[in-house]
Design a protein around this motif. Sequence first.
Motif, PDB file in Angstrom:
ATOM      1  N   GLN A  78       2.498 -32.022 -31.817  1.00 56.33           N
ATOM      2  CA  GLN A  78       2.414 -33.384 -32.615  1.00 56.33           C
ATOM      3  C   GLN A  78       1.857 -33.269 -33.868  1.00 56.33           C
ATOM      4  OE1 GLN A  78       4.468 -35.736 -31.062  1.00 56.33           O
ATOM      5  NE2 GLN A  78       4.626 -34.423 -29.558  1.00 56.33           N
ATOM      6  N   GLN A  79       2.683 -33.626 -34.938  1.00 56.54           N
ATOM      7  CA  GLN A  79       2.095 -33.713 -36.198  1.00 56.54           C
ATOM      8  C   GLN A  79       1.509 -34.921 -36.345  1.00 56.54           C
ATOM      9  OE1 GLN A  79       1.745 -31.092 -38.365  1.00 56.54           O
ATOM     10  NE2 GLN A  79       2.960 -29.999 -36.954  1.00 56.54           N
ATOM     11  N   ASP A  80       0.168 -35.060 -36.344  1.00 59.85           N
ATOM     12  CA  ASP A  80      -0.500 -36.530 -36.250  1.00 59.85           C
ATOM     13  C   ASP A  80      -0.996 -36.542 -37.703  1.00 59.85           C
ATOM     14  OD1 ASP A  80      -1.705 -38.828 -35.588  1.00 59.85           O
ATOM     15  OD2 ASP A  80      -3.271 -37.900 -34.336  1.00 59.85           O
ATOM     16  N   ASN A 116      -7.917 -39.001 -32.853  1.00 58.29           N
ATOM     17  CA  ASN A 116      -7.385 -39.833 -31.776  1.00 58.29           C
ATOM     18  C   ASN A 116      -8.058 -41.387 -31.996  1.00 58.29           C
ATOM     19  OD1 ASN A 116      -6.098 -37.727 -30.787  1.00 58.29           O
ATOM     20  ND2 ASN A 116      -7.870 -36.915 -29.472  1.00 58.29           N
ATOM     21  N   GLU A 129       4.454 -26.209 -25.931  1.00 60.47           N
ATOM     22  CA  GLU A 129       4.901 -27.298 -25.892  1.00 60.47           C
ATOM     23  C   GLU A 129       5.061 -27.530 -27.701  1.00 60.47           C
ATOM     24  OE1 GLU A 129       2.668 -30.497 -23.921  1.00 60.47           O
ATOM     25  OE2 GLU A 129       0.923 -29.973 -24.948  1.00 60.47           O
ATOM     26  N   GLN A 176      -2.960 -23.143 -31.151  1.00 66.15           N
ATOM     27  CA  GLN A 176      -2.075 -23.997 -31.778  1.00 66.15           C
ATOM     28  C   GLN A 176      -1.698 -23.328 -33.227  1.00 66.15           C
ATOM     29  OE1 GLN A 176      -3.001 -28.131 -31.467  1.00 66.15           O
ATOM     30  NE2 GLN A 176      -1.563 -28.680 -33.250  1.00 66.15           N
TER      31      GLN A 176
END
Length: 125
Positions: free
Chosen positions: A92-94, A99, A89, A4
């Motif tokens: 996602q900027q979380d 989680n 893909e 990533q």
Amino acid sequence: MEVQGKIKFIGETQTFGNNGFRKREVVVTTEEQYPQHIMVEFVQDKTDLLNSFQAGQNVKISINLRGREWANPQGEIKYFNTIQGWRIEVAQQDASGGNMPPMPPADAFEPAKDLNEDDHDDLPF
């Protein structure tokens, strides 16, 4: 496995040999204390996966590590490793911190009505 980071470079599709083997490389810069520039290659029909991406995008790439053995003309054995991508893909900027599900408001819990500290002391001493 996954890599990533932010796309630094996407190369053009290259074709090799009489069979038309295709390869395309992407360089992703990881976002960690010591950023790494990781080159991932996509081969054959997977080269088209990179068409909708551009430098600067944060991505997550699913990879396989490939290793092979080769004997040079002098008979020496050499080993080579390749990082081969098979899915890419947008990452996602979380900002919520992982989680963890969101904490419900305090009024979602029913308070205990008949709590008596003396009755519920189950400590052994």
